[in-house]
Design a protein around this motif. Structure first.
Motif, short mmCIF file in Angstrom:
data_model
loop_
_atom_site.label_atom_id
_atom_site.label_comp_id
_atom_site.label_asym_id
_atom_site.label_seq_id
_atom_site.Cartn_x
_atom_site.Cartn_y
_atom_site.Cartn_z
N THR A 1 0.81 -1.22 0.00
CA THR A 1 0.00 0.00 0.00
C THR A 1 0.84 1.26 0.00
OG1 THR A 1 -0.17 -0.03 2.40
CG2 THR A 1 -1.93 -1.13 1.17
N VAL A 2 2.03 1.20 0.52
CA VAL A 2 2.89 2.38 0.61
C VAL A 2 4.21 2.07 -0.09
CG1 VAL A 2 4.09 3.95 2.17
CG2 VAL A 2 1.87 3.01 2.82
N ARG A 3 4.59 3.03 -0.90
CA ARG A 3 5.87 2.86 -1.60
C ARG A 3 6.98 3.36 -0.69
NH1 ARG A 3 6.81 3.64 -7.69
NH2 ARG A 3 8.94 2.95 -7.81
N THR A 4 7.92 2.50 -0.39
CA THR A 4 9.05 2.89 0.46
C THR A 4 10.33 2.50 -0.23
OG1 THR A 4 9.02 0.76 1.61
CG2 THR A 4 7.78 2.56 2.62
N THR A 5 11.32 3.32 0.01
CA THR A 5 12.65 2.96 -0.47
C THR A 5 13.41 2.45 0.74
OG1 THR A 5 13.39 5.21 -0.11
CG2 THR A 5 12.65 4.66 -2.32
N ARG A 6 13.72 1.20 0.65
CA ARG A 6 14.42 0.57 1.77
C ARG A 6 15.87 0.33 1.40
NH1 ARG A 6 11.15 -4.70 2.80
NH2 ARG A 6 10.49 -4.36 0.70
N SER A 7 16.66 0.39 2.42
CA SER A 7 18.04 0.00 2.20
C SER A 7 18.07 -1.52 2.09
CB SER A 7 18.92 0.48 3.36
OG SER A 7 18.46 -0.09 4.56
N PRO A 8 19.10 -2.06 1.49
CA PRO A 8 19.16 -3.51 1.34
C PRO A 8 19.04 -4.21 2.70
CG PRO A 8 20.93 -2.46 0.13
CD PRO A 8 20.25 -1.41 0.94
N ARG A 9 18.38 -5.34 2.68
CA ARG A 9 18.17 -6.07 3.93
C ARG A 9 19.47 -6.62 4.47
NH1 ARG A 9 13.29 -9.96 2.50
NH2 ARG A 9 12.64 -8.66 0.79
N GLU A 10 19.50 -6.66 5.79
CA GLU A 10 20.64 -7.25 6.46
C GLU A 10 20.54 -8.76 6.32
OE1 GLU A 10 21.95 -7.23 10.93
OE2 GLU A 10 22.04 -5.20 10.09
N ILE A 11 21.66 -9.40 6.18
CA ILE A 11 21.71 -10.84 5.93
C ILE A 11 22.00 -11.57 7.24
CG2 ILE A 11 22.85 -12.64 4.59
CD1 ILE A 11 23.58 -10.39 2.59
N ASP A 12 21.43 -12.74 7.35
CA ASP A 12 21.66 -13.60 8.51
C ASP A 12 23.16 -13.81 8.71
OD1 ASP A 12 21.11 -15.62 10.53
OD2 ASP A 12 21.63 -17.09 8.98
N SER A 13 23.64 -13.67 9.94
CA SER A 13 25.08 -13.74 10.21
C SER A 13 25.66 -15.11 9.86
CB SER A 13 25.38 -13.40 11.67
OG SER A 13 24.77 -14.34 12.52
N LYS A 14 24.89 -16.18 10.05
CA LYS A 14 25.39 -17.52 9.70
C LYS A 14 25.59 -17.64 8.19
CE LYS A 14 24.55 -22.38 10.58
NZ LYS A 14 25.61 -22.78 11.47
#
Length: 194
Positions: free
Chosen positions: A57-70
């Motif tokens: 419903t809302v357009r957002t600009t997100r920074s790239p997702r953080e990745i699982d440390s493992k």
């Protein structure tokens, strides 16, 4: 995960074949470092939280997702660091070849003949101001050393860029890629002795 190019058989002939040397470095960098964003994106598991209908419903600009440390650690230890180590091994071996005497240089006799011819030549700078110019051919060891200096500079830049993205996406605590690589090497050393 990314497939690493096989490490070449280290011989002086490989080092003096600058096309093969550059191709190996280029392919290795292309497989891991040049495509680091895609490699890191492949580690993200988007469906872990499930689909949220309000997200559309809302357009957002997100920074790239953080990745699982493992996942990050597995990627670093199975792909990134082995790739860096393989290139470092090639550059170190070829640097040793470049600083060693080269009795098999095919152009030795040609360089000696040109040098002898140059010593015999009479130079008259009044008639031809450029007649004193003489550019001797470089031995292939010097050409290899120059190429290796350039490739080491490229390697430094590539590693810096790659490590910056890894730190950003994986919330890596180590600031220095060399330190992280050395720690990985130390963990690998006991495994190699067995």
């Amino acid at each position: 995960m990314t497939d690493l190019p096989p490490s070449p058989r280290l011989t002086p002939q490989f080092c003096f074949n600058t096309t093969a040397l550059r191709d190996f470095l280029r392919i290795s960098r292309g497989a891991v470092d040049d495509s680091i964003t895609q490699n890191l994106n492949a580690l993200v598991t988007p469906a872990t939280k499930g689909f949220d209908p309000t997200s559309t419903t809302v357009r957002t600009t997100r920074s790239p997702r953080e990745i699982d440390s493992k996942s990050c650690q597995t990627f670093r230890e199975r792909v990134l660091f082995p790739s860096w180590q393989s290139r470092a091994d090639v550059l170190t071996y070829c640097a040793y070849v470049a600083t060693s005497p080269d009795p098999d240089d095919p152009e030795t006799s040609l360089r000696e003949a040109e040098s002898f011819k140059e010593r015999e030549r009479v130079v008259n700078e009044r008639l031809d101001p450029y007649s004193a110019r003489y550019f001797p051919r470089e031995p292939r060891t010097q050409q290899l050393a120059q190429l290796l200096r350039q490739e080491r500079n490229v390697e430094t830049i590539v590693r810096s860029r790659t490590w910056g993205l890894v730190r950003e996406r994986c919330s890596e605590t180590l600031d220095d890629s060399d330190r992280a690589l050395n720690e990985w090497r130390e963990r690998q050393a006991p495994a190699k002795k067995l």
